[in-house]
Enzyme design. Structure first.
Site, PDB file in Angstrom:
ATOM      1  N   CYS A  69       0.851  -1.183   0.000  1.00 33.68           N
ATOM      2  CA  CYS A  69       0.000   0.000   0.000  1.00 33.68           C
ATOM      3  C   CYS A  69       0.886   1.231   0.000  1.00 33.68           C
ATOM      4  CB  CYS A  69      -0.917   0.007   1.214  1.00 33.68           C
ATOM      5  SG  CYS A  69      -1.970   1.474   1.215  1.00 33.68           S
ATOM      6  N   GLY A  70       0.866   1.964  -1.100  1.00 36.84           N
ATOM      7  CA  GLY A  70       1.717   3.136  -1.227  1.00 36.84           C
ATOM      8  C   GLY A  70       1.252   4.306  -0.390  1.00 36.84           C
ATOM      9  N   HIS A  71      -0.068   4.551  -0.347  1.00 35.12           N
ATOM     10  CA  HIS A  71      -0.537   5.706   0.434  1.00 35.12           C
ATOM     11  C   HIS A  71      -0.248   5.488   1.917  1.00 35.12           C
ATOM     12  CE1 HIS A  71      -4.276   3.673   1.834  1.00 35.12           C
ATOM     13  NE2 HIS A  71      -4.339   4.672   2.695  1.00 35.12           N
TER      14      HIS A  71
END
Length: 341
Positions: free
Chosen positions: A87-89
């Site tokens: 998950c980048g965010h």
């Protein structure tokens, strides 16, 4: 039982970081810890992600002890349905939180650390200037899994799409290709289409990761506008990521941005060093850069850098009271008759 959390958001997408009350996870690898969380502590995910403490769009992060010798910190990612592989965010939020909580030291406004996530090791960089904290990360190896695949989707017929990996696998296509222009189509219609495409791809195309079986599944569908990522002029592209049976990412999705840029590299649409801005449904964006590529048996394999900003929205101490029928969360039913099931 009491759980302490700090809430943040990245480009509007929530991140609930667990700071206390969660038990130590068992496992010699981060994927074993992910399995332990699912098998033995999933009631805590439900308590934090679902109502009455969360909602259908909630997202979370569970810091844990690293397993890899090269990792400084480690984290699992959660949502209303389960556990993400990347998950980048949330990684951007974890970067700021790690500095602010004193786990990583800033030197002259800069910091860097290695974060262990289920899909591998991610290099995180923090830059603080003039009151703003910007966080970037470099992805794991990312690549196109299937190019120009054709799938029969109920309601849309034969749909042509690409599948790319950016820490998780996504089906990616312009929304206009199925007659739903991204910028004009009601969000509910886009979500319904995304769910239908995800289900059709899962039924028709085997998804395999070349190194790790636990990563071999389609996470969701990304519907894009028609702006090429490598286009001159620097126009931002927009997209909507639909995952977890209809959950939508308010941000452009960090691992999705990674997958889109890796896909553009595989198609020859972006060159090393090129950057682009991709925005989500909140209107806020991430900057993505094609850092480097190489060719191997997976095709064109990319490393992508993604950066953005995260902000705090609250701190909480949640109580799971004995005798409360909803102490471990509940999901709203589609209809009242579902209450009897």
């Amino acid at each position: 039982m009491t759980l302490r959390t700090v809430d943040m958001h990245t480009a509007g997408e929530p991140v609930r970081i667990v700071e206390g009350g969660y038990p130590a996870l068992r496992g010699a690898t981060i994927l074993e810890k992910r399995r332990d969380a699912l098998a033995h502590h999933d009631h805590l995910r439900r308590a934090l992600m679902l109502e009455p403490r969360g909602h259908a769009g909630m997202y979370g992060a569970i810091p844990t002890e690293p397993c890899h010798a090269d990792a400084d910190l480690a984290v699992l990612f959660t949502h209303q349905e389960g556990y993400s592989t990347m998950c980048g965010h949330a990684t951007i939020a974890i970067g700021r939180w790690a500095v602010d909580s004193g786990q990583v030291a800033l030197t002259d406004g800069r910091a860097a650390f290695t974060l262990e996530v289920p899909c591998g090791l991610v290099e995180v960089e923090i830059l603080r200037r003039d009151g703003e904290t910007r966080v970037g990360f470099e992805s794991v190896d990312s690549f196109a899994g299937h190019l120009e695949a054709q799938v029969e989707v109920p309601g849309f017929g034969a749909v042509r799409l690409d599948i790319a990996f950016g820490g998780a696998f996504y089906a990616i296509l312009p929304a206009s290709q199925i007659g739903l222009p991204l910028m004009e189509t009601p969000l509910t219609e886009l979500v319904q289409a995304g769910v239908a495409i995800t289900n059709a791809v899962r039924a028709a195309i085997p998804i395999r990761h070349p190194d790790e079986p636990d990563l071999g599944f389609l996470y969701g569908t990304i519907l894009t506008d028609d702006v090429p990522l490598g286009a001159a002029g620097g126009r931002p592209s927009h997209n909507l990521c639909i995952f977890a049976e209809g959950q939508i990412d308010r941000s452009p999705t960090g691992s999705g941005v990674t997958a889109r840029i890796a896909l553009a590299a595989a198609k020859g649409e972006m060159k090393t060093g090129q950057s682009c801005e991709i925005r989500g449904v909140s209107g806020q964006g991430f900057t993505g850069t094609l850092a480097r590529t190489q060719a191997d048996e997976r095709g064109t394999v990319s490393r992508v850098k993604v950066s953005g900003t995260a902000h705090y929205s609250g701190r909480s101490e949640f109580v799971c009271e004995a005798g409360d029928p909803f102490r471990f969360g509940f999901e709203l039913p589609a209809r009242f008759t579902d209450l009897d099931r």
